[in-house]
Design an enzyme around this catalytic site. Structure first.
Site, PDB file in Angstrom:
ATOM      1  N   GLU A  80       1.318   5.415  11.973  1.00 45.91           N
ATOM      2  CA  GLU A  80       0.867   4.372  11.059  1.00 45.91           C
ATOM      3  C   GLU A  80       1.818   4.301   9.880  1.00 45.91           C
ATOM      4  O   GLU A  80       2.714   5.130   9.746  1.00 45.91           O
ATOM      5  CB  GLU A  80      -0.585   4.625  10.620  1.00 45.91           C
ATOM      6  CG  GLU A  80      -0.834   5.963   9.971  1.00 45.91           C
ATOM      7  CD  GLU A  80      -2.330   6.302   9.837  1.00 45.91           C
ATOM      8  OE1 GLU A  80      -3.155   5.845  10.645  1.00 45.91           O
ATOM      9  OE2 GLU A  80      -2.659   7.033   8.898  1.00 45.91           O
ATOM     10  N   HIS A  83      -6.759   6.462   5.202  1.00 47.03           N
ATOM     11  CA  HIS A  83      -6.006   7.713   5.254  1.00 47.03           C
ATOM     12  C   HIS A  83      -5.140   7.836   4.005  1.00 47.03           C
ATOM     13  O   HIS A  83      -4.442   6.894   3.635  1.00 47.03           O
ATOM     14  CB  HIS A  83      -5.077   7.740   6.474  1.00 47.03           C
ATOM     15  CG  HIS A  83      -5.828   7.889   7.761  1.00 47.03           C
ATOM     16  ND1 HIS A  83      -5.281   7.570   8.972  1.00 47.03           N
ATOM     17  CD2 HIS A  83      -7.073   8.328   8.019  1.00 47.03           C
ATOM     18  CE1 HIS A  83      -6.155   7.811   9.932  1.00 47.03           C
ATOM     19  NE2 HIS A  83      -7.258   8.275   9.375  1.00 47.03           N
TER      20      HIS A  83
END
Lengths: 385, 297
Positions: B214, B252
């Site tokens: 990511e 996150h």
């Protein structure tokens, strides 16, 4: 948690880091008469979470009281658009008033967490004033990187080495600087910061060191042990984002029309990307979390639906910790509690998926069910058009 | 073969008596994982889910020869729990806990590096991760077991549910997984992509690799470089966060684009240049992997 300049400087002051003499902070509705200013000129600085304030008119010098009044009146309430505000502006709600200083030299210094080496690291340059991105582009040879031991902090020899690298050789300044550098690292470590930046650190004509600006970002994960930081106002989040945060839902508002409820941050991001591929735009990022219960799903639903841009909602859940039947119950309950005027597409996969799908089907409510992420995104995008 | 975890792993659970710890330990036992001990200070001498509980990791290792640990301890105490495992003979530490302060993890990493220089090479997976599963053998984590199938693809990911999505497609294509490793979404973590891919590269059972990354950081770029120089097995990648706004933390802690570093664009570019098949639409993962692998046979 991002701190505005004067909040960051409050931490600096606690750690004996020299800052410009502060006359005070003025909020909307107040004026300069509340401050005792003994000497002009003063600097008036907009307190917003964006760099590039100077160029955008958010930093001004006043030579006397009437000038200061005028500047403050105009600055408070104005919408500041800088290269860091992403096209939109930020409303100025507070200004900081400080003594103006004569600058002889500007230095850049920051402490970051270097992910590559898992260690706090000082980044510095003997030429400051511009952003680190510009510095890295224009004068990469001037950038000094120095890893710092997370348990020991900046050692004396490191502070000395740094002073020499930044051409700070004047005797009285040298000791001032090494103390400053060590204290800056202490702020970073003791406050669990992700970033502490001083840009510029100045040397005045009177040979004094002053942290003229501050940028401090504190690790959200550490707020449980920094009650003083946790109690500061959250200036980054919108009202809706704050409301979500209070009930432990991770929500970020975006510009599109497909409302999203997803479990897990990675899948939530990937869902936004897939909506884009399907020709639409997401209205939000929302991670309901791993252990979300029926109540939390209900609340998540309420938050998504408060955004008037939402024309359809996509619920994408891959049940691991959170079981699909619980999600289904949450959706049904929310639909009964909240007046849902937009179509809802549900895509469930994972533990107890059959039970989940049955609950939705037998709820008597109208849900569009999808069999895959792509199917769900396409259906939701189509419903928005 | 597999990597990190297998049916012979002797697993200790830190925080076994807590809500999450308890629920997932039960699921892991049901999957066939050899859970030999639990640790909860103050509850030593009792049994939980039929597993003996100890006050300290030291006691648990002495009594049960545990070599692997799974941590569910709450965030404020989790870093200490990792260190307790590291200093008491645990070889593989899998930390599920989410929300550990980054500075705590920096301290943990310092100690792990010190231990490494003494010849004690400890594997840390996580934190803030779904754990590790070697299908058909053992699962140490919170992933639903049934979506996995013993097979030939090694999967490594920074995310949880996103991984399940990809795993499910790989399983449905009949390819299956050798081991699935969730390295977690935090900026300071144990194993990274390169460490994990190195193990997959050396593992005979793993014939292809899928990397799920990511935005934020440069771990994907580093992996691209490593793969280009060292890996002959087919490698696939998906990077989440193409449409994420700059400077906002997307769940996150590690998934944030700061300045010009860590963008989706830079990662995809590096991966493509390394000859890696980049998957643009997550929903196509299974199809793409399957067709590329068939064409190579």
């Amino acid at each position: 948690m991002k701190l505005v300049e004067y909040e960051g400087k409050d931490l600096f002051i606690k750690y004996s880091i020299p800052t410009a003499k502060r006359y005070g902070v003025i909020k909307i509705g107040e004026d300069i008469s509340k401050l005792k200013i003994d000497e002009y000129p003063v600097v008036i600085k907009a307190q917003v979470l964006a760099g590039g304030r100077g160029k955008a008119g958010g930093v001004k010098i006043a030579k006397n009281e009437s000038e200061a009044k005028e500047i403050i009146k105009n600055m408070l309430g104005m919408t500041l658009v800088t290269h860091q505000t992403g096209g939109k502006g930020i409303k100025v709600e507070e200004v900081l008033v400080e003594k103006a200083n004569d600058i002889e030299r500007e230095i850049y210094i920051s402490v970051i967490m270097d992910r590559k080496i898992s260690s706090p690291t000082i980044i510095a340059s003997k030429e400051g004033g511009m952003s680190i991105e510009e510095l890295a582009k224009d004068k990469p040879e001037l950038i000094v990187k120095m890893p710092v031991d997370v348990e020991t902090g900046l050692m004396d020899w490191q502070a000395r080495e740094l002073a020499y690298k930044l051409d700070i050789t004047d005797k009285s300044l040298f000791c001032e600087f090494t103390a400053f550098a060590k204290n800056l690292v202490k702020v970073f470590i003791n406050y669990d910061a992700n970033l502490v930046e001083v840009n510029p650190l100045i040397i005045t004509k009177e040979k004094k060191l002053i942290a003229l600006d501050s940028k401090v970002i504190v690790d959200d994960n550490s707020l449980f042990r920094h009650k003083d930081i946790a109690s500061l106002p959250d200036r980054e989040s919108s009202e809706l984002e704050k409301e979500a945060k209070k009930i432990e839902i991770n929500y970020i508002g975006l510009d599109g029309s497909v409302g999203c409820m997803v479990n897990g941050a990675g899948l939530a991001m990937a869902t936004l990307d897939t909506i884009k591929l399907a020709g639409g735009d997401a209205a939000n990022f929302l991670d309901v979390g791993g252990g979300a219960n029926v109540e939390q799903i209900t609340n998540a639903f309420k938050i998504i639906l408060k955004d008037p841009k939402v024309k359809a909602v996509l619920v994408n859940i891959f049940g691991g910790i959170m079981k699909c039947d619980n999600i289904a119950k949450g959706i049904v309950e929310a639909a009964k509690n909240v007046d849902i005027k937009v179509p809802v597409v549900v895509r469930l996969e994972g533990t107890n998926v059959k039970e989940g799908k049955e609950i939705l089907k037998n709820s008597g409510l109208k849900f569009e069910q999808a069999d895959s992420l792509w199917d769900g995104c396409k259906k939701a995008v189509a419903l928005c058009k | 073969m597999s990597i990190i975890l297998n049916k012979n792993s002797r697993v200790l659970v830190c925080g076994i008596t807590g809500g999450h710890g308890s629920f997932h330990t039960e699921q892991c036992i049901a999957y066939g994982t050899n859970i030999v001990a639990g640790v909860t200070p103050g509850k030593g001498g009792t049994k939980h889910l039929g597993v003996p509980v100890f006050n300290t990791v030291s006691d648990a290792v002495k009594e049960t020869s545990a070599d692997t640990s799974m941590i569910f301890v709450p965030a404020p105490y989790a870093a200490d729990s990792i260190l307790e495992c590291a200093y008491n003979g645990i070889k593989v530490i899998i930390c599920i806990t989410e929300g550990i302060p980054v500075m705590d993890m920096a301290r943990v990493k310092k100690h792990l590096n010190n231990l490494k220089s003494q010849g004690k090479n400890i594997i840390l997976v996580g934190p803030n991760c779904p754990g590790v599963i070697t299908p058909g053998e053992a699962k140490c984590g919170i992933m639903p077991g049934y979506i996995h199938k013993k097979g030939s693809m090694g999967i490594v990911s920074r995310s949880g549910t996103l991984t399940y999505e990809a795993v499910w497609q790989i399983t449905n294509e009949g390819i299956g997984e050798s081991t699935v490793v969730g390295i977690g979404g935090d900026p300071v973590q144990g194993m990274n992509f390169v460490d994990t891919i190195k193990l997959f590269n050396e593992d005979n059972e793993t014939r292809s690799i899928l990397m799920i990354g990511e935005i934020g950081g440069s771990a994907e770029e580093d992996a691209a470089k490593f793969i280009k120089e060292n890996v002959k097995k087919p490698v696939f990648a998906f990077i989440a966060g193409k449409t994420a706004p700059k400077g906002r933390r997307m769940g996150h802690a590690g998934a944030i684009v700061e300045g010009s570093a860590g963008t989706h664009e830079s990662k995809v570019k590096a991966l493509k240049e390394a000859g890696i098949t980049v998957i643009e639409n997550l929903s196509d993962t299974g199809k793409i992997v399957s067709s590329v692998l068939k064409s190579k046979v």
